[in-house]
Design an enzyme around this catalytic site. Structure first.
Site, PDB file in Angstrom:
ATOM      1  N   GLU A  19     -97.500 -47.553  85.602  1.00  0.00           N
ATOM      2  CA  GLU A  19     -98.612 -46.807  85.004  1.00  0.00           C
ATOM      3  C   GLU A  19     -99.709 -46.826  86.045  1.00  0.00           C
ATOM      4  OE1 GLU A  19    -102.212 -45.995  83.647  1.00  0.00           O
ATOM      5  OE2 GLU A  19    -101.895 -48.140  83.425  1.00  0.00           O
ATOM      6  N   GLY A  21    -102.758 -45.474  86.176  1.00  0.00           N
ATOM      7  CA  GLY A  21    -104.178 -45.381  85.831  1.00  0.00           C
ATOM      8  C   GLY A  21    -104.988 -46.547  86.367  1.00  0.00           C
ATOM      9  N   ARG A  22    -104.540 -47.745  86.114  1.00  0.00           N
ATOM     10  CA  ARG A  22    -105.254 -48.935  86.581  1.00  0.00           C
ATOM     11  C   ARG A  22    -105.250 -48.994  88.107  1.00  0.00           C
ATOM     12  NH1 ARG A  22    -108.919 -52.176  86.297  1.00  0.00           N
ATOM     13  NH2 ARG A  22    -108.671 -54.268  87.070  1.00  0.00           N
ATOM     14  N   ARG A  57    -110.757 -56.196  78.500  1.00  0.00           N
ATOM     15  CA  ARG A  57    -109.600 -56.830  79.140  1.00  0.00           C
ATOM     16  C   ARG A  57    -109.712 -58.352  79.246  1.00  0.00           C
ATOM     17  NH1 ARG A  57    -108.331 -55.701  84.174  1.00  0.00           N
ATOM     18  NH2 ARG A  57    -106.104 -55.810  83.838  1.00  0.00           N
ATOM     19  N   TYR A  61    -106.841 -60.459  76.991  1.00  0.00           N
ATOM     20  CA  TYR A  61    -105.727 -61.185  77.594  1.00  0.00           C
ATOM     21  C   TYR A  61    -106.091 -61.917  78.874  1.00  0.00           C
ATOM     22  CZ  TYR A  61    -105.312 -56.458  79.621  1.00  0.00           C
ATOM     23  OH  TYR A  61    -105.564 -55.239  80.181  1.00  0.00           O
ATOM     24  N   CYS A  88    -120.212 -62.413  68.518  1.00  0.00           N
ATOM     25  CA  CYS A  88    -120.031 -63.734  67.908  1.00  0.00           C
ATOM     26  C   CYS A  88    -118.540 -64.068  67.833  1.00  0.00           C
ATOM     27  CB  CYS A  88    -120.674 -63.763  66.522  1.00  0.00           C
ATOM     28  SG  CYS A  88    -120.062 -62.470  65.431  1.00  0.00           S
ATOM     29  N   GLU A  89    -117.873 -63.913  68.960  1.00  0.00           N
ATOM     30  CA  GLU A  89    -116.447 -64.203  69.049  1.00  0.00           C
ATOM     31  C   GLU A  89    -116.216 -65.155  70.216  1.00  0.00           C
ATOM     32  OE1 GLU A  89    -114.452 -63.255  66.780  1.00  0.00           O
ATOM     33  OE2 GLU A  89    -115.656 -61.689  65.825  1.00  0.00           O
TER      34      GLU A  89
END
Length: 169
Positions: A19, A21-22, A57, A61, A88-89
């Site tokens: 892929e 795109g990145r 991102r 992960y 707040c995570e």
């Protein structure tokens, strides 16, 4: 390498896909953030004025994005920080245990390689509004290519309810 390694090993029927795109767009974007909070406990935390809604991102992960403290590019990276967002995570972090120069409140940090997955993956979790996008041209000029969202943008889809009129938009 396909012909040299896979075919002789009897794996000539294997297809390799990527892929792009990145690979193609990732290096051409930066998220510029400002250090606005600090916390000194068992670790050193620097809170910035962006969060996972701007770049998900690292939170999703643990993706690595190089960080530069602007104006301190030549300073020694002798401070260990967690660079955190404003949600707040507990996973809203751009970097964990990252060695960087001393960060002072008001310093700007450039989070590198966000072109493929920055704004395009943004969302409005917890009522956060999407930031503006700027284009840095080859001649050094800057052009606004997407304005920052406003509360009116956030509530625009509520125009089917009577309460929308009371919001004053």
């Amino acid at each position: 390498m396909y012909e040299e390694v896979l075919v002789p090993a009897g794996m000539g029927d294997v297809a390799i896909y990527t892929e792009l795109g990145r690979f193609m767009m990732g290096p051409y974007g930066h998220l510029i953030v400002k250090a606005i909070h600090e916390k000194h406990t068992h670790k050193e935390y620097i809170g910035v004025d962006a969060c996972a809604v701007n770049l998900m991102r690292p939170a999703m992960y643990g993706a690595y994005h190089h960080i530069t403290v602007l104006g301190k590019e030549d300073a020694s990276c002798d401070h260990r920080y967690d660079i955190t967002g404003s949600l707040c995570e507990n996973n809203d972090k751009f970097a964990i245990d990252r060695m960087l120069p001393k960060i002072d409140m008001g310093d700007y940090l450039a989070i590198h390689d966000t072109g493929a997955h920055g704004f395009s993956m943004g969302y409005n979790y917890n009522g956060k509004l999407k930031s503006a996008e700027l284009l840095l041209r080859e001649d050094g000029s800057v052009q606004l290519i997407r304005r920052a969202e406003t509360p009116k943008d956030y509530f625009a889809t509520f125009d089917c309810f009577d309460i929308y009129e009371k919001l004053g938009f």
